[in-house]
Design a protein around this motif. Structure first.
Motif, short mmCIF file in Angstrom:
data_model
loop_
_atom_site.label_atom_id
_atom_site.label_comp_id
_atom_site.label_asym_id
_atom_site.label_seq_id
_atom_site.Cartn_x
_atom_site.Cartn_y
_atom_site.Cartn_z
N VAL A 70 0.88 -1.17 0.00
CA VAL A 70 0.00 0.00 0.00
C VAL A 70 0.91 1.22 0.00
N GLY A 71 0.93 1.93 -1.13
CA GLY A 71 1.89 3.04 -1.26
C GLY A 71 3.29 2.48 -1.32
N THR A 72 4.11 2.86 -0.35
CA THR A 72 5.48 2.35 -0.28
C THR A 72 5.68 1.36 0.87
N PRO A 106 -0.31 -1.35 8.71
CA PRO A 106 1.13 -1.55 8.43
C PRO A 106 1.64 -2.85 9.05
N ALA A 107 2.32 -3.63 8.23
CA ALA A 107 2.74 -4.96 8.66
C ALA A 107 3.71 -4.93 9.83
N ARG A 108 4.63 -3.99 9.81
CA ARG A 108 5.69 -4.00 10.82
C ARG A 108 5.24 -3.49 12.18
N ASN A 109 4.04 -2.94 12.27
CA ASN A 109 3.53 -2.55 13.59
C ASN A 109 3.47 -3.76 14.53
#
Length: 213
Positions: A70-72, A106-109
């Motif tokens: 999603v986006g960057t 966001p995946a890294r959250n």
């Protein structure tokens, strides 16, 4: 007494230097590893996250959950359908293919709390080598939080419109938990997980081996 008083600052300084060294070495190891392998770990965890999502919001059925760009940024994205008809008072929301929705986070959250926990565990004062080994063996269990973070946020995002329609003004438990995480709760979760690992490691390391007769 004078000798003891002079020795204490040196003893404390040695503990602090040792903790900082462990923290630095662990950070140099884990941060790049998290950035390199975090997405693959989350993608492999998609089936487990799906089950956790449906346990948190049983009214919603997951059609698809996977990582997407999603986006960057890489996000955990889910698409759901209303699993059953909702009835409250005179309001009826019928289930069906038309009741689909999607959301992403966001995946890294989801990796933040386990990473902070691992760093805190590394810096926590050690009693002996046995405790250090026990901590090391327990640390992989911290990754289980990854199965909870994204599903909780996504379940809250997608269930809240239905919850508001059924009970305007009410705040669901999912929404409260999601706000807690968004307000810095992941840091609290990370340190809580670290404290749990350290306490469990000390308990296991302190147990005496019972000989088998």
């Amino acid at each position: 007494m004078v000798h003891v008083t002079r020795w204490l600052p040196t003893w404390r300084g040695a503990i602090l230097r040792s903790a900082l060294l462990r923290l630095l070495l662990t950070g140099l190891l884990l941060v790049p590893a998290t950035l390199a392998a975090g997405d693959r770990l989350l993608q492999a965890s998609a089936p487990t996250m799906t089950r956790v999502f449906e346990a948190l919001a049983p009214e919603l059925h997951v059609l698809h959950l996977a990582l997407a760009t999603v986006g960057t940024q890489r996000h955990v994205r889910v698409q759901v359908v209303l699993a059953r008809t909702l009835v409250r008072g005179g309001l009826v929301i019928e289930a069906g293919p038309h009741q689909t929705a999607a959301a992403s986070t966001p995946a890294r959250n989801g990796l933040l709390a386990p990473l902070l926990a691992a760093l805190a565990v590394a810096a926590w004062p050690l009693r002996d080598g046995r405790e250090a080994l026990t901590r090391l063996l327990l640390c992989p269990a911290l990754l289980a939080w990854c199965w909870v973070d994204a599903p909780l946020v996504l379940a809250s995002t997608l269930w809240q419109p239905f919850a508001q329609a059924m009970a305007p003004g009410a705040v669901s438990a999912l929404a409260g938990a999601e706000r807690f995480l968004a307000g810095g709760g992941r840091i609290a979760v990370g340190f809580s997980l670290a404290a749990l690992v350290v306490a469990l490691a000390r308990l296991l390391a302190s147990r005496e081996t019972v000989p088998i007769s």
